[in-house]
Write an enzyme that holds these catalytic residues in place. Structure first.
Site, PDB file in Angstrom:
ATOM      1  N   HIS A 132       0.855  -1.191   0.000  1.00 20.58           N
ATOM      2  CA  HIS A 132       0.000   0.000   0.000  1.00 20.58           C
ATOM      3  C   HIS A 132       0.885   1.231   0.000  1.00 20.58           C
ATOM      4  O   HIS A 132       1.945   1.245   0.595  1.00 20.58           O
ATOM      5  CB  HIS A 132      -0.890   0.014   1.262  1.00 20.58           C
ATOM      6  CG  HIS A 132      -2.064   0.919   1.134  1.00 20.58           C
ATOM      7  ND1 HIS A 132      -1.991   2.266   1.382  1.00 20.58           N
ATOM      8  CD2 HIS A 132      -3.339   0.671   0.756  1.00 20.58           C
ATOM      9  CE1 HIS A 132      -3.184   2.802   1.188  1.00 20.58           C
ATOM     10  NE2 HIS A 132      -4.020   1.865   0.801  1.00 20.58           N
ATOM     11  N   ASP A 158      -7.978  -5.193  -0.058  1.00 16.83           N
ATOM     12  CA  ASP A 158      -8.416  -6.092  -1.140  1.00 16.83           C
ATOM     13  C   ASP A 158      -8.043  -7.542  -0.901  1.00 16.83           C
ATOM     14  O   ASP A 158      -8.501  -8.421  -1.636  1.00 16.83           O
ATOM     15  CB  ASP A 158      -7.816  -5.611  -2.468  1.00 16.83           C
ATOM     16  CG  ASP A 158      -8.403  -4.276  -2.875  1.00 16.83           C
ATOM     17  OD1 ASP A 158      -7.644  -3.333  -3.136  1.00 16.83           O
ATOM     18  OD2 ASP A 158      -9.643  -4.160  -2.854  1.00 16.83           O
TER      19      ASP A 158
HETATM   20  C1  SDX Z   1      -6.252   0.072  -2.878  1.00 18.45           C
HETATM   21  O1  SDX Z   1      -4.428   4.520  -1.875  1.00 18.45           O
HETATM   22  C2  SDX Z   1      -5.366   3.914  -1.280  1.00 18.45           C
HETATM   23  O2  SDX Z   1      -5.788   4.281  -0.164  1.00 18.45           O
HETATM   24  C3  SDX Z   1      -5.980   2.737  -2.026  1.00 18.45           C
HETATM   25  C4  SDX Z   1      -6.985   1.900  -1.285  1.00 18.45           C
HETATM   26  C5  SDX Z   1      -8.258   2.666  -1.020  1.00 18.45           C
HETATM   27  O3  SDX Z   1      -8.975   2.294  -0.070  1.00 18.45           O
HETATM   28  O4  SDX Z   1      -8.577   3.571  -1.824  1.00 18.45           O
HETATM   29  O5  SDX Z   1      -6.437   1.440  -0.070  1.00 18.45           O
HETATM   30  C6  SDX Z   1      -7.394   0.672  -2.135  1.00 18.45           C
HETATM   31  O6  SDX Z   1      -6.018   0.442  -3.996  1.00 18.45           O
HETATM   32  C7  SDX Z   1      -5.368  -0.909  -2.170  1.00 18.45           C
HETATM   33  C8  SDX Z   1      -4.168  -1.382  -3.040  1.00 18.45           C
HETATM   34  C9  SDX Z   1      -4.678  -2.489  -3.983  1.00 18.45           C
HETATM   35  N1  SDX Z   1      -3.586  -2.859  -4.963  1.00 18.45           N
HETATM   36  C10 SDX Z   1      -2.971  -4.028  -4.848  1.00 18.45           C
HETATM   37  O7  SDX Z   1      -3.127  -4.828  -3.940  1.00 18.45           O
HETATM   38  C11 SDX Z   1      -1.999  -4.312  -6.004  1.00 18.45           C
HETATM   39  C12 SDX Z   1      -0.710  -4.913  -5.462  1.00 18.45           C
HETATM   40  N2  SDX Z   1       0.027  -3.861  -4.726  1.00 18.45           N
HETATM   41  C13 SDX Z   1       0.873  -3.021  -5.460  1.00 18.45           C
HETATM   42  O8  SDX Z   1       0.929  -3.026  -6.792  1.00 18.45           O
HETATM   43  C14 SDX Z   1       1.478  -1.859  -4.683  1.00 18.45           C
HETATM   44  O9  SDX Z   1       1.781  -2.297  -3.419  1.00 18.45           O
HETATM   45  C15 SDX Z   1       0.639  -0.602  -4.613  1.00 18.45           C
HETATM   46  C16 SDX Z   1       0.247  -0.138  -5.972  1.00 18.45           C
HETATM   47  C17 SDX Z   1      -0.585  -0.841  -3.807  1.00 18.45           C
HETATM   48  C18 SDX Z   1       1.485   0.467  -3.948  1.00 18.45           C
HETATM   49  O10 SDX Z   1       2.519   0.721  -4.798  1.00 18.45           O
HETATM   50  P1  SDX Z   1       3.672   1.798  -4.430  1.00 18.45           P
HETATM   51  O11 SDX Z   1       3.403   2.498  -3.154  1.00 18.45           O
HETATM   52  O12 SDX Z   1       3.893   2.631  -5.642  1.00 18.45           O
HETATM   53  O13 SDX Z   1       4.877   0.880  -4.137  1.00 18.45           O
HETATM   54  P2  SDX Z   1       5.856   0.327  -5.235  1.00 18.45           P
HETATM   55  O14 SDX Z   1       5.051  -0.205  -6.389  1.00 18.45           O
HETATM   56  O15 SDX Z   1       6.892   1.360  -5.493  1.00 18.45           O
HETATM   57  O16 SDX Z   1       6.514  -0.929  -4.483  1.00 18.45           O
HETATM   58  C19 SDX Z   1       7.633  -0.776  -3.641  1.00 18.45           C
HETATM   59  C20 SDX Z   1       8.396  -2.093  -3.785  1.00 18.45           C
HETATM   60  C21 SDX Z   1       8.718  -2.455  -5.229  1.00 18.45           C
HETATM   61  O17 SDX Z   1       9.852  -3.291  -5.195  1.00 18.45           O
HETATM   62  P3  SDX Z   1      11.334  -2.634  -5.469  1.00 18.45           P
HETATM   63  O18 SDX Z   1      11.215  -1.761  -6.700  1.00 18.45           O
HETATM   64  O19 SDX Z   1      11.646  -1.847  -4.219  1.00 18.45           O
HETATM   65  O20 SDX Z   1      12.244  -3.823  -5.668  1.00 18.45           O
HETATM   66  O21 SDX Z   1       7.563  -3.181  -3.316  1.00 18.45           O
HETATM   67  C22 SDX Z   1       7.290  -4.067  -4.388  1.00 18.45           C
HETATM   68  C23 SDX Z   1       7.568  -3.304  -5.658  1.00 18.45           C
HETATM   69  O22 SDX Z   1       7.930  -4.194  -6.716  1.00 18.45           O
HETATM   70  N3  SDX Z   1       5.881  -4.422  -4.282  1.00 18.45           N
HETATM   71  C24 SDX Z   1       5.396  -5.657  -4.427  1.00 18.45           C
HETATM   72  C25 SDX Z   1       4.023  -5.551  -4.184  1.00 18.45           C
HETATM   73  N4  SDX Z   1       3.710  -4.270  -3.907  1.00 18.45           N
HETATM   74  C26 SDX Z   1       4.869  -3.577  -3.978  1.00 18.45           C
HETATM   75  N5  SDX Z   1       6.003  -6.825  -4.742  1.00 18.45           N
HETATM   76  C27 SDX Z   1       5.207  -7.917  -4.805  1.00 18.45           C
HETATM   77  N6  SDX Z   1       3.873  -7.904  -4.577  1.00 18.45           N
HETATM   78  C28 SDX Z   1       3.249  -6.727  -4.265  1.00 18.45           C
HETATM   79  N7  SDX Z   1       1.953  -6.701  -4.052  1.00 18.45           N
END
Ligand code: SDX
Length: 435
Positions: free
Chosen positions: A312, A369
């Site tokens: 998140h 989620d």
């Molecule tokens: C919602 O914003 C809100 O409040 C949203 C929400 C709401 O109520 O409105 O809470 C609802 O959207 C919840 C989020 C639902 N999405 C997912 O579950 C999709 C999976 N999660 C991600 O794609 C990710 O965690 C995000 C999009 C939610 C957050 O992304 P960020 O903050 O931009 O973080 P990032 O993508 O930069 O990740 C940081 C690191 C990365 O690795 P490195 O580049 O450091 O090596 O963490 C890794 C990412 O690759 N990473 C994951 C991961 N989420 C982040 N690796 C594996 N699985 C994951 N789920």
């Protein structure tokens, strides 16, 4: 009336020096002690803007609606902890709280229920609207289009006094629109809403009743759905809410702004993740895959697989909504007698991930989620309807945030800047002289 956000400029300020010039910028502090630099004079005094792709460190507004502390896993609507609202409140009571800023009196609650109940029907022309769409259309573009189309039926949605009707119509009609999109997709006749049912029960009735047989709403299922709507009701400046604010800042009407928010929510990184989680769990179950093997792929930087429902932008600890939903899963599955296989897979994924250095070092925890889909599936909601239910729940939050933006005296059209990195000036080259 909603309390305006209170921001006190404190004596703190920061000094920025660039190109031999300096400017002192005030540090503003919110009611929970959060601090931000007001950069309003940065460009005029120093010729600088800030650059923050994805706005990870940028506040777009002040707001008095929802408070999140991502490090401590805190979520409050108008100061009330989500855990207490989940246990003691109802979705319509939370609708009032988010929009008006205070818990409703008994009389206000009675009036809200009556108004919502009497605005659940859609104009009969919507039958031809849905009929024009492909049967296999995903419910999210259908809902976005239908909400946008409401502006053609109610053409003065914001004139003084009508904005209240517009708010009631959106809250009341979202379940009807979502249920119609489902009925259209399975070729069944639309079911008219019933005035004797509460909000969640009415939606379940419109989804699962048919003219041939009655549908008895299970009160445990209705309560689980009402809880899911409460937990999704608002979440400060997430992607879809920021979209609603930005569209509304151009003075586009509330229907158009909510329609844009629905489209933003559909993204798999945002509200679309709940559908992706179930599809992920079902893949693991079907392929007889193991949680270990899946996590290995999610950690592999050469593999685009992600552990959907984890991570998140704000929560760097357990999303309090996920904790509530995890507890509710077991209760609902035991009640409706569904398979607990997907829940078991989800829990084993969580157990392994929370001990795995990759997830721990990146502070990746279950978000809202991760478990919501297990409950939706257990109560019979089709997978492609999950995000539509997220939109139903988030509608009061989008509305409250839109109203707060519109009522903010300093509110102006949102228009971010950029740093240009393209070609510098060059003369036009006629076709015959091009390479
Ligand atoms: C919602 O914003 C809100 O409040 C949203 C929400 C709401 O109520 O409105 O809470 C609802 O959207 C919840 C989020 C639902 N999405 C997912 O579950 C999709 C999976 N999660 C991600 O794609 C990710 O965690 C995000 C999009 C939610 C957050 O992304 P960020 O903050 O931009 O973080 P990032 O993508 O930069 O990740 C940081 C690191 C990365 O690795 P490195 O580049 O450091 O090596 O963490 C890794 C990412 O690759 N990473 C994951 C991961 N989420 C982040 N690796 C594996 N699985 C994951 N789920």
């Amino acid at each position: 009336m909603a309390t305006q956000s209170s921001v006190k400029a404190v004596m703190d300020n920061v000094e920025v020096t660039f190109g031999g010039r300096s400017v002192r910028l005030p540090v503003v502090r919110g009611s929970e002690g959060e601090a931000a630099i007001d950069i309003g004079r940065l460009r005029s005094d120093l010729g600088l803007i800030t650059l923050d792709p994805g706005y990870a460190n940028t506040g777009s507004c002040t707001s008095a609606i929802t408070f999140i502390d991502g490090d401590r896993g805190i979520l409050r609507y108008r100061g009330y902890p989500i855990e207490q609202l989940a246990e003691k409140s109802s979705f319509l009571e939370v609708v009032w709280l988010l929009i008006h800023g205070e818990l409703p009196s008994a009389a206000q609650m009675k009036e809200l229920k009556a108004q919502v109940t009497h605005h659940t029907m859609l104009h009969e022309n919507f039958r031809r609207f849905f009929a024009a769409l492909p049967k296999d259309a995903h419910p999210m573009p259908v809902c976005a289009a239908a909400v946008g189309a409401l502006a053609t039926f109610y053409q003065e949605p914001e004139s003084e006094g009508l904005i209240h009707d517009t708010v009631i119509r959106l809250i009341a009609k979202m379940p009807s629109i979502a249920a119609c999109s489902y009925k259209h997709s399975i070729g069944q006749p639309f079911m008219y809403p019933r005035n004797d049912l509460d909000y969640a029960s009415n939606f379940l009735y419109m989804m699962f009743a048919t003219p041939c047989e009655e549908y008895e709403v299970d009160p445990v299922v209705a309560r689980a759905l009402d809880l899911l709507l409460i937990l999704h009701a608002d979440h400060e400046q997430n992607c879809s809410t920021s979209t609603v604010r930005l569209v509304g800042s151009s003075r586009a009407n509330l229907f158009a702004s909510i329609s844009a928010g629905i489209s933003a929510l559909w993204g798999p990184l945002h509200g679309g993740a709940n559908q992706q989680v179930i599809e992920m769990l079902e893949r693991i179950a079907a392929e007889e895959g193991t949680a270990e093997r899946f996590l290995a792929r999610a950690k592999d930087t050469n593999d685009t697989t992600r552990l959907m429902g984890f991570g998140h932008r704000v929560y760097k600890s357990y999303d309090p909504r996920a904790a509530i939903l995890k507890r509710t899963c077991t209760e609902v599955i035991n009640r409706v007698g569904g398979s607990s296989r997907l829940l078991e897979i989800a829990m084993s994924l969580e157990e392994l991930a929370l001990k795995d250095e990759y997830f721990v070092s990146r502070r990746l925890y279950p978000n809202v989620d991760f478990y919501s889909g297990v409950i939706y599936k257990a109560i019979g909601i089709p997978v492609n309807m999950f995000t539509a239910l997220f939109a139903m729940g988030r509608t009061p939050g989008w509305i409250a945030q839109w109203l707060e933006m519109r009522r903010e005296p300093s509110s102006k059209i949102g228009r971010p800047r950029q740093i240009y990195t393209g070609a510098t000036e060059r003369p036009y080259v006629p076709m015959e002289r091009r390479g």
